[in-house]
Design a protein around this motif. Structure first.
Motif, mmCIF file in Angstrom:
data_model
loop_
_atom_site.group_PDB
_atom_site.id
_atom_site.type_symbol
_atom_site.label_atom_id
_atom_site.label_comp_id
_atom_site.label_asym_id
_atom_site.label_seq_id
_atom_site.Cartn_x
_atom_site.Cartn_y
_atom_site.Cartn_z
ATOM 1 N N ALA A 24 0.816 -1.222 0.000
ATOM 2 C CA ALA A 24 0.000 0.000 0.000
ATOM 3 C C ALA A 24 0.846 1.267 0.000
ATOM 4 O O ALA A 24 0.347 2.361 -0.270
ATOM 5 C CB ALA A 24 -0.924 0.008 1.221
ATOM 6 N N PRO A 31 -1.242 5.714 0.327
ATOM 7 C CA PRO A 31 -2.072 4.509 0.433
ATOM 8 C C PRO A 31 -3.537 4.725 0.038
ATOM 9 O O PRO A 31 -4.188 3.780 -0.409
ATOM 10 C CB PRO A 31 -1.946 4.115 1.905
ATOM 11 C CG PRO A 31 -1.476 5.348 2.615
ATOM 12 C CD PRO A 31 -0.676 6.127 1.623
ATOM 13 N N VAL A 35 -5.532 1.985 -2.189
ATOM 14 C CA VAL A 35 -6.738 1.299 -1.709
ATOM 15 C C VAL A 35 -7.933 1.626 -2.621
ATOM 16 O O VAL A 35 -8.770 0.758 -2.897
ATOM 17 C CB VAL A 35 -7.030 1.652 -0.227
ATOM 18 C CG1 VAL A 35 -8.322 0.990 0.240
ATOM 19 C CG2 VAL A 35 -5.870 1.186 0.656
ATOM 20 N N LEU A 52 -3.006 -6.740 2.093
ATOM 21 C CA LEU A 52 -2.617 -5.334 1.956
ATOM 22 C C LEU A 52 -1.588 -4.992 3.037
ATOM 23 O O LEU A 52 -1.849 -5.180 4.217
ATOM 24 C CB LEU A 52 -3.869 -4.468 2.107
ATOM 25 C CG LEU A 52 -3.762 -2.979 1.784
ATOM 26 C CD1 LEU A 52 -3.388 -2.764 0.316
ATOM 27 C CD2 LEU A 52 -5.104 -2.298 2.094
ATOM 28 N N THR A 58 -4.015 3.133 9.496
ATOM 29 C CA THR A 58 -4.311 3.844 8.249
ATOM 30 C C THR A 58 -5.066 2.940 7.281
ATOM 31 O O THR A 58 -6.091 3.330 6.697
ATOM 32 C CB THR A 58 -3.000 4.292 7.570
ATOM 33 O OG1 THR A 58 -2.153 4.885 8.540
ATOM 34 C CG2 THR A 58 -3.253 5.247 6.425
ATOM 35 N N LEU A 59 -4.567 1.733 7.107
ATOM 36 C CA LEU A 59 -5.163 0.837 6.124
ATOM 37 C C LEU A 59 -6.552 0.373 6.568
ATOM 38 O O LEU A 59 -7.460 0.253 5.741
ATOM 39 C CB LEU A 59 -4.251 -0.366 5.864
ATOM 40 C CG LEU A 59 -2.874 -0.023 5.270
ATOM 41 C CD1 LEU A 59 -2.137 -1.302 4.892
ATOM 42 C CD2 LEU A 59 -3.005 0.884 4.059
ATOM 43 N N VAL A 63 -9.822 0.747 4.238
ATOM 44 C CA VAL A 63 -10.536 -0.455 3.823
ATOM 45 C C VAL A 63 -12.004 -0.388 4.270
ATOM 46 O O VAL A 63 -12.916 -0.785 3.542
ATOM 47 C CB VAL A 63 -9.795 -1.691 4.396
ATOM 48 C CG1 VAL A 63 -10.696 -2.893 4.445
ATOM 49 C CG2 VAL A 63 -8.543 -1.983 3.559
ATOM 50 N N ILE A 74 -5.248 -7.253 6.200
ATOM 51 C CA ILE A 74 -4.214 -6.239 6.410
ATOM 52 C C ILE A 74 -3.012 -6.866 7.103
ATOM 53 O O ILE A 74 -3.156 -7.560 8.112
ATOM 54 C CB ILE A 74 -4.770 -5.067 7.240
ATOM 55 C CG1 ILE A 74 -5.834 -4.340 6.405
ATOM 56 C CG2 ILE A 74 -3.658 -4.101 7.642
ATOM 57 C CD1 ILE A 74 -6.632 -3.319 7.170
ATOM 58 N N SER A 98 6.699 -2.307 4.211
ATOM 59 C CA SER A 98 5.518 -2.879 3.565
ATOM 60 C C SER A 98 5.919 -3.634 2.293
ATOM 61 O O SER A 98 5.305 -4.639 1.921
ATOM 62 C CB SER A 98 4.534 -1.756 3.212
ATOM 63 O OG SER A 98 5.158 -0.796 2.375
#
Lengths: 373, 373
Positions: A24, A31, A35, A52, A58-59, A63, A74, A98
């Protein structure tokens, strides 16, 4: 294929060929854009899933926002590889990034293909370290799609910049890998392969190109492609060839030159049409046609440099890709994943390369010129 | 400049800097097109004259038809170098060709610049044999003009394909010659020079490029240019650089890739606009603007690859040039002739190259990285 799947989450429970591993972070737009692209892709491919990689909080928020939480796992990774990091730095200090996490997921066979918008050099270096080169491959290559006059709309060019050098054996490997990619990525049963040179005459070009010309021709039958011989820069968008083979220095310059030329012409066209009231009216009438043209040559549609020659497949998306561009790279990744491309490619290179290595000694011994390299 | 002019005909009576030596043969469209282009050129430049090389009767008829007989001296030459001839063949059997005759005229200082639409390899080989390399030049180069965002409308790129290789010293010579060409051909007092690479970071690229990066930077003051460092393929049409230096293999691929991309986009634009009645109407309204754009990116306007690094100047026109294209090459030739370019270039390379050869030993001894080549 040995798979280390467990049943602890929705992604791993499914067949890994439906799962993409998405970095991501590292893209210019952050990101949120990745996404958004992932969401577009997932909505069009109901059987697909994703892992991901990036900062958990954050993710999770992103999402949730896109309502894709049930199809995305994640994988928390707090560090990021920057665009300015040298590959060697990224290798030494990159274990918590990541990008590293995204590669590990395909290494562990939890996902079929890894996609990242990050630093190309670092992505290639990490991929080589963790996924290892496939048997028979000395230099992996990056294959890109080139808008062309062919029915598929694209040609394949490699190497687009994985390595700055390639000898005759590397070029043969590129021919085999490029043909396999064209079969699985563009559905061309018997791709036509050409070798990039400064002229189409047999006596032109560097010594290693003349040897490559011989051995790529000799391996055509085993590699199930047609060899069309030398091609020139002007043939990259043509319909006389499907796969164009060259070293990564030349390929990278050609790719960026083509993109730069297309951008200049688009800008000049826009400026030119905005210059007089009559042409503004004309542009308005022709808007639909101009839009279709822009779509046809849109670099976002051809987003995705595929790393070939590793034990698994990694795709590099443009650093500046927007959501449409990211979705295009994911579509390409999914198509290759579904076709079982990684394993087909490895088998192809291992068998055909060993075959071709014998060929010059048998068939070439009575031919002057095959021994110059 | 020592000149061996005699008073036996109208051309030789005048100052040779007003005289162009034109090979009428070897182009795809034959001598009628070359003479039509010559006529266009002469009509716009009242002080200019030409020596025209080829079969006497054919050329006499064409010159009469265009009413330019009083400003053209026909030099009879019955043989022609074909596009498929190898350079070595042309050298051995070429003495009676129009190409050879056209080169001899500048060698004898009867004309200032030689122009041919013929076989590039043969033209370069004959030019090297008869005109000799200038002092301090190892590999001559072909410089081409590239449509760009700069005020002049063009950038200079070299080598476009004279040689398939270039080491660090050749690249330095290209920088000096390209800067001199930009000064005299494009009137840029202090050109910005860039070195083509696969990235702009200092650690990228082949070893010889890293050395060239150092020595081209060190020679900037003496060569009266600004060195902007590494540039990428996408910068070829940009306004951040005026002169792009690269080896002839890469340069040739880039040139043909750029041309191929521009051609594809033009064709797709035309097809796209012809698809619906509304867009046909729109195209009609925008006709003036589209025509201006076409003119801006018309390859005929940038016709003329200039051979740099010989004792006199030779210009290669596109083999497929029409009368407009031939006239463009002649205009470029005339401009360089008027500026006394050949002698300025020779002086520049001889003095600055010898200066730069000393530089690394003095200034570079305390810098790691300058000794890698």
């Amino acid at each position: 294929m040995a798979q280390s799947l467990t049943d602890t989450n929705p992604v791993m429970a499914s067949d890994a060929s439906h799962v993409l591993s998405v970095d991501a972070m590292g893209g210019d737009k952050g990101p949120a854009t990745v996404v958004a692209g992932l969401s577009k892709f997932l909505n069009k491919n109901p059987d697909s899933r994703a892992m991901l990689h990036g900062p958990q909080d954050t993710l999770e928020a992103l999402v949730q926002k896109h309502k894709i939480a049930d199809r995305v796992t994640i994988c928390a990774a707090d560090d990021v590889v920057n665009m300015t990091d040298k590959p060697s730095q990224a290798l030494r200090h990159g274990k918590a990034t990541s990008m590293w996490s995204a590669i590990e997921a395909v290494r562990d066979r939890k996902a079929a293909v890894c996609i990242s918008c990050g630093n190309t050099g670092a992505l290639m270096a990490m991929s080589m370290l963790r996924l290892r080169k496939a048997e028979g491959v000395n230099r992996p290559a990056i294959a890109c799609l080139w808008p062309s006059r062919n029915p598929a709309g694209f040609n394949v060019m490699l190497d687009a910049g994985a390595d700055i050098r390639a000898d005759q054996d590397d070029l043969l490997t590129y021919a085999l890998m490029g043909a396999s990619y064209a079969r699985n990525g563009l559905q061309i049963a018997r791709p036509r392969v050409g070798l990039l040179n400064v002229g189409t005459e047999e006596h032109k070009g560097r010594a290693e190109l003349k040897v490559a010309h011989e051995i790529i021709g000799e391996a055509a039958e085993a590699g199930e492609y047609d060899y069309v011989g030398f091609v020139e820069g002007g043939d990259l968008p043509s319909d006389k060839v499907d796969v164009i083979v060259t070293d990564g220095f030349t390929g990278n310059v050609a790719l960026k030159t083509g993109e730069g030329t297309a951008t200049l012409i688009s800008e000049l066209l826009r400026e030119s049409l905005m210059k007089t009231p009559l042409s503004i009216l004309g542009a308005l009438f022709a808007r639909g046609s101009l839009k279709r043209l822009r779509k046809r040559i849109d670099p976002r549609r051809v987003n995705g440099g595929v790393f070939l020659g590793l034990n698994q497949t990694v795709i590099k998306s443009h650093g500046s890709a927007d959501a449409t561009g990211v979705a295009a790279a994911l579509h390409l990744a999914y198509q290759l994943a579904q076709s079982g491309f990684s394993d087909k490619l490895a088998a192809r290179v291992a068998s055909a390369a060993s075959l071709a290595q014998d060929t010059p000694q048998e068939a070439g011994s009575d031919k002057p010129g095959t021994k110059t390299g």
